[in-house]
Design an enzyme around this catalytic site. Structure first.
Site, PDB file in Angstrom:
ATOM      1  N   HIS A 112      -3.823  -4.808  -0.200  1.00 52.79           N
ATOM      2  CA  HIS A 112      -3.420  -5.352   1.095  1.00 52.79           C
ATOM      3  C   HIS A 112      -3.508  -6.886   1.050  1.00 52.79           C
ATOM      4  CE1 HIS A 112      -3.196  -1.680   3.554  1.00 52.79           C
ATOM      5  NE2 HIS A 112      -4.118  -1.214   2.725  1.00 52.79           N
ATOM      6  N   GLU A 140      -2.635  -8.922   3.297  1.00 48.94           N
ATOM      7  CA  GLU A 140      -3.018  -9.398   4.630  1.00 48.94           C
ATOM      8  C   GLU A 140      -4.522  -9.279   4.871  1.00 48.94           C
ATOM      9  OE1 GLU A 140      -2.460  -4.989   5.294  1.00 48.94           O
ATOM     10  OE2 GLU A 140      -1.622  -6.534   3.981  1.00 48.94           O
ATOM     11  N   CYS A 189       0.836  -1.197   0.000  1.00 54.84           N
ATOM     12  CA  CYS A 189       0.000   0.000   0.000  1.00 54.84           C
ATOM     13  C   CYS A 189       0.878   1.258   0.000  1.00 54.84           C
ATOM     14  CB  CYS A 189      -0.998  -0.029   1.145  1.00 54.84           C
ATOM     15  SG  CYS A 189      -2.360   1.159   0.934  1.00 54.84           S
TER      16      CYS A 189
END
Length: 202
Positions: A181, A183, A79
């Site tokens: 992202h 994650e 990001c």
């Protein structure tokens, strides 16, 4: 061990937990010496480009990042961390980045809803170890108002379409950056973190 750089602007714990889920130990640190001694490094980030660069400078982390890159260790920006890898950003004026890759961070074009937030498909443009086992057109979670415009088209690993095609993953050798992202992107996002972790073993 994979260092997750803490410079006051990232979803650090979520990245750490994502690595743990795929069998890799990530440790959160703001210590330049620990960053340099790590086997691989992740630079996450959420927030403003200029503030992030100032925090990295004040924490004396920029020389540590430069050393990691020079040593050829696996490195990944996520990001804002991905945007910081480039030469400069137009966010809030013109600000110098880490210059790991050539290119500029630009505002999403007028007429598009900002921020670009939600799930979007990746179109894979070239093979990469980061995307092993990840099919083209898989969806990942984005939250951003600016995008990376690489000066070298050979850096573009994957693009996403948000009214226009933008570079969603850039990379070369063991250095990668992702606008989305991983994650927060379910199983395939974890697969990308796993693929990054595997770079440590090579």
């Amino acid at each position: 061990m994979i260092a997750i750089i803490d410079y006051g602007m990232g979803n650090l714990r979520s990245v750490q937990k994502g690595l743990e889920k795929v069998g890799y130990n990530g440790f959160i640190t703001s210590d330049p010496e620990q960053v340099v001694s790590a086997k691989a490094v992740i630079l996450p980030g959420v927030g403003a480009f200029a503030d992030a660069m100032e925090n990295l400078r004040e924490s004396k982390l920029i020389p540590a990042i430069d050393q990691v890159i020079e040593q050829g260790k696996p490195f990944m920006g996520i990001c804002l961390g991905y945007q910081l890898m480039f030469e400069e950003s137009e966010e809030g004026g013109l600000h110098k980045g880490l210059s790991i890759f050539p290119g500029r961070v630009r505002r999403l074009p007028p007429g598009l809803k900002v921020p670009h937030m939600g799930w979007n498909q990746l179109t894979i443009r070239q093979a990469s170890p980061l995307l092993e086992g990840v099919p083209s057109q898989s969806e990942f979670y984005f939250v951003h108002s600016y995008y990376v415009d690489p000066a070298d088209p050979s850096l573009i690993i994957a693009t996403a379409d948000y009214g226009f095609d933008f570079c969603a993953i850039a990379g070369r050798d063991h250095i990668f950056g992702a606008q989305f992202h991983p994650e927060k992107s379910s199983d395939l996002g974890l697969k990308i973190l796993q693929n990054f972790g595997r770079q440590v073993e090579q």
